[in-house]
Design an enzyme around this catalytic site. Structure first.
Site, PDB file in Angstrom:
ATOM      1  N   HIS A  96       0.904  -1.137   0.167  1.00 45.31           N
ATOM      2  CA  HIS A  96       0.138  -0.061   0.067  1.00 45.31           C
ATOM      3  C   HIS A  96       0.739   1.225  -0.086  1.00 45.31           C
ATOM      4  CE1 HIS A  96      -3.063   3.181   0.772  1.00 45.31           C
ATOM      5  NE2 HIS A  96      -2.450   3.030   2.090  1.00 45.31           N
ATOM      6  N   HIS A  98       0.908   5.880  -1.026  1.00 48.30           N
ATOM      7  CA  HIS A  98       0.207   7.064  -1.577  1.00 48.30           C
ATOM      8  C   HIS A  98       0.792   7.488  -2.967  1.00 48.30           C
ATOM      9  CE1 HIS A  98      -1.830   7.807   2.575  1.00 48.30           C
ATOM     10  NE2 HIS A  98      -2.056   6.589   2.118  1.00 48.30           N
ATOM     11  N   ASP A 121      -0.392  -5.474 -20.164  1.00 42.96           N
ATOM     12  CA  ASP A 121       0.329  -6.706 -20.076  1.00 42.96           C
ATOM     13  C   ASP A 121       0.451  -7.087 -18.491  1.00 42.96           C
ATOM     14  OD1 ASP A 121       1.972  -6.750 -22.444  1.00 42.96           O
ATOM     15  OD2 ASP A 121       3.421  -5.260 -21.858  1.00 42.96           O
ATOM     16  N   HIS A 170      -8.283   7.838  -1.228  1.00 41.05           N
ATOM     17  CA  HIS A 170      -7.070   7.308  -0.467  1.00 41.05           C
ATOM     18  C   HIS A 170      -5.750   7.014  -1.402  1.00 41.05           C
ATOM     19  CE1 HIS A 170      -5.947   4.610   3.258  1.00 41.05           C
ATOM     20  NE2 HIS A 170      -4.901   5.120   2.673  1.00 41.05           N
ATOM     21  N   TYR A 228       6.015 -14.782 -23.199  1.00 40.23           N
ATOM     22  CA  TYR A 228       7.048 -13.740 -22.992  1.00 40.23           C
ATOM     23  C   TYR A 228       7.984 -14.019 -21.979  1.00 40.23           C
ATOM     24  CZ  TYR A 228       8.618  -9.059 -21.557  1.00 40.23           C
ATOM     25  OH  TYR A 228       9.258  -7.955 -21.252  1.00 40.23           O
TER      26      TYR A 228
HETATM   27 ZN   LIG Z   1      -2.818   4.756   3.276  1.00 43.39          ZN
END
Ligand SMILES: [Zn+2]
Length: 235
Positions: A96, A98, A121, A170, A228
């Site tokens: 996660h 930002h 892809d 977010h 690939y």
């Molecule tokens: Zn966050």
């Protein structure tokens, strides 16, 4: 326990990739890893600089969220990671951040449309954006609700067909078969989000990539006919 030590190393290394790849400002990002064998999740401690991180700093929890090892508090996003691991058993790493381009689409509450083969892809269709959380969800167990709203949005059939999602207002979450792969998917998501924003600023009416090209590019890297790279004979 060797397997747990390896996972702590892998999660530490993956977190340290975030500044290397330019995906984080300050400490706004975290990576976790999950071992189904051990029934454990390993995640970055809250608020610790990436440069200073060692494998011994990682926090270990069971999949119910009880801390079983580590002297630090886990990342505040831990409940969101736990929901995804419980809901999607194939996931072994989650990232996660930002990162600004993906977060821009999340803030605009728009899915990232497939406009080119770089997207195709790795993401077999638009990268979806969740619905906004309700006031009650925000006031309650907010990070847990964030996990649930992602689970509601992710494709149940194959979570790896599109290995990322935007949380409305977010930012992005991406996942993989390892902590490393989750970071790689977060980097690709950031890159295609940037390309899509540029493309639409050059030409706001840009059509979606043709389905035939989306299919071709995705399938040459994924699934039984993949050719690939160096893993299978060239065709
Ligand atoms: Zn966050």
């Amino acid at each position: 326990m060797a397997e747990l030590d390896d996972l702590k190393e892998a999660v530490c290394r993956a977190n340290r990739l975030l500044p290397t790849y330019g995906l984080v400002t300050l400490t706004w990002g975290n990576v976790s890893g999950c071992s189904r064998n051990l029934g454990a999740m390993v995640i970055k401690p809250s608020g610790v600089d990436y440069e200073a991180l060692t494998a011994g700093d990682m926090v270990v929890l069971d999949l119910e969220g009880r801390q079983v090892e580590g002297r630090f508090k886990p990342s505040s996003d831990t409940p969101s990671h736990l929901v995804l691991y419980r809901e999607f058993h194939e996931l072994e790493g989650i990232c996660h951040t930002h990162s600004p381009w993906a977060s821009a689409w999340a803030q605009a509450q728009r899915p990232v449309p497939p406009l080119g083969t770089t997207h195709a892809d790795h993401f077999y269709g638009p990268i979806p954006c969740t619905r906004a959380l309700t006031a009650d969800e925000i006031a309650g167990s907010y990070e847990h609700a964030t996990g649930l709203v992602m689970a509601e949005t992710i494709n149940r059939g194959d979570p790896f067909a599109i290995p990322g999602v935007l949380v409305a207002g977010h930012g992005p979450f991406a996942w993989g078969h390892s902590p490393d792969e989750a970071v790689r998917h977060a980097l690709i998501l950031e890159t295609v989000a940037k390309m899509a924003a540029f493309t639409l600023s050059v030409h706001p009416e840009t059509p979606l990539l043709a389905q035939s090209l989306l299919d071709r590019h995705y399938r040459r890297k994924h699934g039984p006919g993949a050719y690939y790279g160096q893993g299978s004979p060239a065709t």
